[in-house]
Design an enzyme around this catalytic site. Structure first.
Site, PDB file in Angstrom:
ATOM      1  CD  GLN A 139      -2.772   1.419   0.296  1.00  0.00           C
ATOM      2  OE1 GLN A 139      -3.511   0.491   0.015  1.00  0.00           O
ATOM      3  NE2 GLN A 139      -2.821   2.580  -0.341  1.00  0.00           N
ATOM      4  CB  CYS A 273      -5.199   2.542   2.220  1.00  0.00           C
ATOM      5  SG  CYS A 273      -6.172   2.209   3.695  1.00  0.00           S
TER       6      CYS A 273
HETATM    7  N1   CP Z   1      -6.165  -0.712   0.254  1.00  0.00           N
HETATM    8  C1   CP Z   1      -6.384  -2.019   0.230  1.00  0.00           C
HETATM    9  O1   CP Z   1      -5.549  -2.843   0.611  1.00  0.00           O
HETATM   10  O2   CP Z   1      -7.603  -2.374  -0.249  1.00  0.00           O
HETATM   11  P1   CP Z   1      -8.229  -3.832  -0.277  1.00  0.00           P
HETATM   12  O3   CP Z   1      -8.541  -4.219   1.148  1.00  0.00           O
HETATM   13  O4   CP Z   1      -9.455  -3.698  -1.116  1.00  0.00           O
HETATM   14  O5   CP Z   1      -7.227  -4.779  -0.876  1.00  0.00           O
HETATM   15  N1  NVA Z   2      -6.451  -0.826   8.245  1.00  0.00           N
HETATM   16  C1  NVA Z   2      -7.313  -1.455   7.270  1.00  0.00           C
HETATM   17  C2  NVA Z   2      -6.702  -1.399   5.916  1.00  0.00           C
HETATM   18  C3  NVA Z   2      -7.546  -1.965   4.812  1.00  0.00           C
HETATM   19  C4  NVA Z   2      -6.883  -1.909   3.476  1.00  0.00           C
HETATM   20  C5  NVA Z   2      -7.591  -2.878   7.680  1.00  0.00           C
HETATM   21  O1  NVA Z   2      -6.651  -3.583   8.092  1.00  0.00           O
HETATM   22  O2  NVA Z   2      -8.744  -3.306   7.614  1.00  0.00           O
END
Ligand code: CP
Ligand code: NVA
Length: 316
Positions: A139, A273
């Site tokens: 990410q 993200c």
């Molecule tokens: N940002 C990210 O990792 O998205 P996903 O959970 O959709 O893969």
């Molecule tokens: N912090 C979040 C990021 C998702 C891409 C999670 O771990 O759910």
């Protein structure tokens, strides 16, 4: 140090990579993006196979790995917990050794960082961390690419993460910024500031790169001078039982138009993200507003992941 030196390397945590290696990947991703936008596709992964293990759901990470790999002629194989024995009927070590004999590389998304580390130790092929409870390194490569697209030089930029700053994304962002000389501030309630081990680690990297790591509980003071305001969900995957407390605790840390204005910079950008919970960590106005770059950031997941795949498989 050339990008070809990354052949055979796993990506488990950005702390394991040198600043130069990270920059090389981000620059390669920019070239691959240009290539992709011009409709050029290589066959650099023809005959290659990739195991994609997902214990947690994913839109961007799964699709980025699958499409990046397939576009280059490779064959990705998606494996959910219902498809394989990993960690239930079979040890992680045994699964790793079997997959390593059949696949050229393995991606793992799940809970325990220890699992992705064991996969790397026992499989003998490059292993990529597609998110664990601790880190989300791929990410951050996309985030850095997006920051570079907007500001050019990364060094000296000011990144402020607002919200649950002890989660995987915040921790990895702090390490990535510290490695490359971007100033990093976490603005979070005292209960949700990054863990002291990671802060110490980041400060050590920051000493070498010439950046500062700041932790504050004041979101408005925290964002002053920010080039990038970054947030993530208030409740990460696997923490659903903490939702009620989090919503109350994090209410003052919502990224609003007022908070964006408190950067004092008209050209500051908003990153997330994704997936985003509109009305929680940021308002609709901010994520849909002119400073938001969240969909460029999402697209860059694919280009940076392709860069990691091509470099670690040595097919550049
Ligand atoms: N940002 C990210 O990792 O998205 P996903 O959970 O959709 O893969
Ligand atoms: N912090 C979040 C990021 C998702 C891409 C999670 O771990 O759910």
């Amino acid at each position: 140090m050339a990008i070809s030196d990354l052949k055979g390397r796993s990506l488990l945590c950005l702390a394991d990579y040198t600043p130069e290696e990270i920059i090389n990947l981000v620059e390669l991703a920019a070239d691959l993006k240009k290539e992709s936008h011009e409709g050029r596709r290589g066959r650099r992964l023809e005959g290659y196979t990739l195991a994609l293990i997902f214990e947690k759901p994913s839109t961007r990470t799964r699709c980025a790995f699958e499409t990046a790999f397939a576009e280059e002629g490779g064959h990705p194989v998606f494996l959910s917990p219902n498809d394989i024995h990993l960690g239930k009927k079979e040890t992680v070590e045994d699964t790793a050794r079997v997959l390593g004999r059949m696949f050229d590389a393995i991606q793992f998304r799940g809970f325990d960082q220890g699992v992705v580390e064991k996969l790397a130790e026992y499989s003998g092929v490059p292993v990529y961390n597609g998110l664990t409870d601790l880190y989300h390194p791929t990410q951050i490569l996309a985030d850095l690419q997006t920051i570079a697209e907007n500001f050019g030089e990364l060094k000296g930029r000011r990144v402020v993460y607002v919200g649950d700053a002890r989660n995987n994304v915040a921790r990895s962002l702090m390490l990535g910024c510290a490695k490359l000389g971007l100033h990093f501030t976490a603005a979070a309630p005292a209960e949700l500031t990054p863990d002291s081990y990671s802060v110490d680690q980041a400060r050590e990297f920051a000493r070498e790169s010439g950046s500062e790591i700041t932790i504050t509980t004041d979101p408005f003071a925290g964002v002053a001078g920010a080039d990038v305001v970054y947030t993530d969900v208030w409740v990460s995957m696997g923490e659903e039982d903490k939702a009620a407390g989090r919503l109350k605790m994090l209410d003052p840390y919502r990224v609003t138009a007022d908070l964006m204005a408190a950067t004092g910079k008209k050209d500051s950008i908003f990153l997330h993200c994704l997936p985003a919970v509109r009305g929680n960590e940021m308002t609709d106005e901010v994520i849909e507003g002119p400073q938001s770059r969240v969909f460029d950031e999402a697209e860059n997941r694919k280009h940076t992941i392709k860069a990691v795949l091509l470099a670690s498989l040595g097919v550049l």
